[in-house]
Structure formats: C-alpha cells, structure tokens
Scaffold this active site. Sequence first.
Site, short mmCIF file in Angstrom:
data_model
loop_
_atom_site.label_atom_id
_atom_site.label_comp_id
_atom_site.label_asym_id
_atom_site.label_seq_id
_atom_site.Cartn_x
_atom_site.Cartn_y
_atom_site.Cartn_z
N LYS A 210 50.21 14.39 94.25
CA LYS A 210 50.48 14.59 95.73
C LYS A 210 51.95 15.57 95.62
CE LYS A 210 48.51 10.40 97.17
NZ LYS A 210 47.99 9.92 95.90
N ASP A 225 60.16 7.95 91.54
CA ASP A 225 59.34 6.91 91.07
C ASP A 225 60.29 6.21 90.02
OD1 ASP A 225 56.04 6.72 90.70
OD2 ASP A 225 57.26 5.93 88.63
N ASP A 267 52.90 6.60 98.87
CA ASP A 267 51.65 6.11 98.14
C ASP A 267 51.96 5.03 97.36
OD1 ASP A 267 49.34 5.92 96.93
OD2 ASP A 267 49.62 7.85 95.52
N CYS A 320 45.33 3.26 97.42
CA CYS A 320 44.16 3.64 96.66
C CYS A 320 43.40 2.24 96.49
CB CYS A 320 44.21 4.26 95.19
SG CYS A 320 45.21 3.53 94.05
#
Length: 389
Positions: A210, A225, A267, A320
């Site tokens: 992404k 992250d 995400d 996800c």
Amino acid sequence: MHAATQGLTATDRAFAVAIVSETLRWMVDLDALIDGATAQILPDDVKSRAVLRIALAQLLVLKSPGHAVVSTALPLVDGGPRRLVHAILSRAQQEEWQLPDRATLPLPTAERWAEQWGLPMVEAAEAAWSVPPPIDLSFAAEPGAEEWPDAVSLAPLHRRLPRGQAVETMAGYREGGWWVQDLAASLPVRLLGTGEGRTVLDLCAAPGGKTMQLAAAGWNVVAVDSSAKRLERLRANMERTGLSADIVQGDIRSWAPEGQADAVLLDAPCSATGIFRRHPDVLHRIEPRQIEEMAGLQAELLSRAARWVKPGGTLIYATCSLEQAEGEGQVSTFLDRHAGWTVEPARTDELSEAIAADSKGFIRTLPDMLADTGGLDGFFVARLRAPSS
C-alpha cells in the site's frame, strides 16, 4: 518457513513450500484417510501422523512418484512405527486413494463462517482453499496491453497471471514498475484516489504494498511500522520501484505524528483469516480467543488513528480478515463512540466491476467473488470521514 528452507536451492525451496502448503490445505481430509486406515487413532502430535500427512500430500496432491515418497518418508520415522507408515503408504498406492473435490475447512472455522456468512460462503471458501491462488500485480503506471499478453486486467493498474511463475524472473521485475499484491489488498488505497502532494499516514505499513500504491498515486507518504525486520523489506521494495516515502519505525500505540494528516490508512493487525488461500496455516491456528484479542487491539488503534486525521479528512480502516468482529462490527462500534464521524461509501468507479460496496458503504470481499477468474483474498475496507470541525 524462511528459516527452515535456508540453504536450499530455489527449486528445492519451492518444492518444500509446496509440500507444507498442500499438507495444511488438505490436512482435514488427509487425517480422515489416515484415521480410516489405522486400528487405533494416532494422536495429533505424534511424528508418524505428521510424516503420513506430508507423504500423502506428495502422493495425492503433488503427484510425486510413490517410490520417492516412501524412500524419503521412512527415514523420518527411524526408531518409530516404520512398518505402520510403510503399510499405509503402500495401501494408499494400491487402493489408489483419492481426495475429495474440495479441501475441507477445519470444523471450528466452517462453523464460525457458516454462522456469519451462510453455508454457500463455506463451500466457496473450500473451493478457493483447494488450489493455490493466482499472482496479482499492481503497477505504478498503467502498462500497455501488449506488455502482458497472458495477463488478465480486473481493475486499473492491475494484472493477474497464472500461478507457478517465479516473480523475480518476470519481465520488468528489476525495473520496478510493479509489485505483487492481491487485488483485494489494493482496494484500500483505491479509495483514497490521487494524492496531489497531500500527506497520508500509512500505519502498519510493512511490507509496503500500500505504501508503493500511495507513493505512485502522488501522496506524500509517512509509512509507520513497529517491526524493524519488516521495514527492511519495505525499504527494499521502495528502492526497487524507485518510489519514496518517509519510513518510521514506531509502535502506533505509543508513537504519534508531529501533526494531523490529510488522510490516514490503518491496515490493522488482524487474524489474517482472509488470506487463508496463501497462508493455509492460519485456519489451523486461529481461534475465537485470538480474534477477540485482535479486535481489542484494532479498537485501540482505530481510535488512536482517528486523532491524526485533519478535520474533514479521510480515515481508511482495513483488515485482511473474514471475521465480522474485525470488520463490520469494529467500525460500527467506532461510529457509536466517535460523534460526527461518517461512512463515505465506496463508489463503483473506484473498484473492480465485480466488487461493489454493501448496503452500509463498506467493501467486503468474500471467497465467492471473481471465483471464475481466480478469486480474491478476504478483506474488509471502510472509508470514514472526519468531522469538519
């Protein structure tokens, strides 16, 4: 898996990964065959069952030569029940054992998904789980039709190729004009459109699919992250593609940006049950307890990320996961607790023709979508609009 296959040639590594993947994919059905051939049920954790699983996966799924399977399986049970293992493998060949048409989901998963989505979804999931998925590519710029004659385009900046090709040997890999990314995984960024120099926080960004999409679309990207190792892969991806982002190592439960951004993409960490086609182990290890724990973490991160969106800005929440607690339920709770926030429904022109927003404006991809052209990973995506003031 990476550590276990270190030192193997590319061919041997691919074969080892295939054995493990197919064993996990068909494990419920392999166990049924094993249990039907033994006078006493073997415990789940004994070596002989593990050896029989991987040997039968080679025989029945990968169609490896029987003599090769037996000769590699028996040394794995030296000092153990070699005669039992040999007898079952011999019987499997003599009786020409067959697996069912569809790989059976683990019962807890099947029951959970049937309750949430209905039995047809479970059947579609079994069909999707039974074969490795195709290769999806995302592009920084739309390629010419002649460049990928064997590929199918299911959306702008997307091409789908048959499984089995080595990514590193494909045309244009070194030039960096594309990267591997399931079509479903590209949907969150599609809802943000072009950046035109605006700033977006890409949270939980690694390994960077992404991030690359956002950078290619003209966003000023701050990619965050907590994992240093995963960020190494993100940096390598950015270097290969020639795209740029401000990369930050930080745990967003304690890290905070210097100021608010035009958009935030979260995400979120999740159970990952939506990527079961690519990671068949997930359905054997995820239980309601982990889903509940993930949902608690997601609620914390979503609430925190909302503070970093400028008034009137956009927050994309994605997982996800095929669990409603990590998708629809998560966003509904967020909206109840955060006055003024609204859902901005996804538009048809932003998505693939076969993917549409649901009645609430959310995107939910399920195993039966695009089944005739290779399917999709399971994703949930919501586009939320911050209060104007």
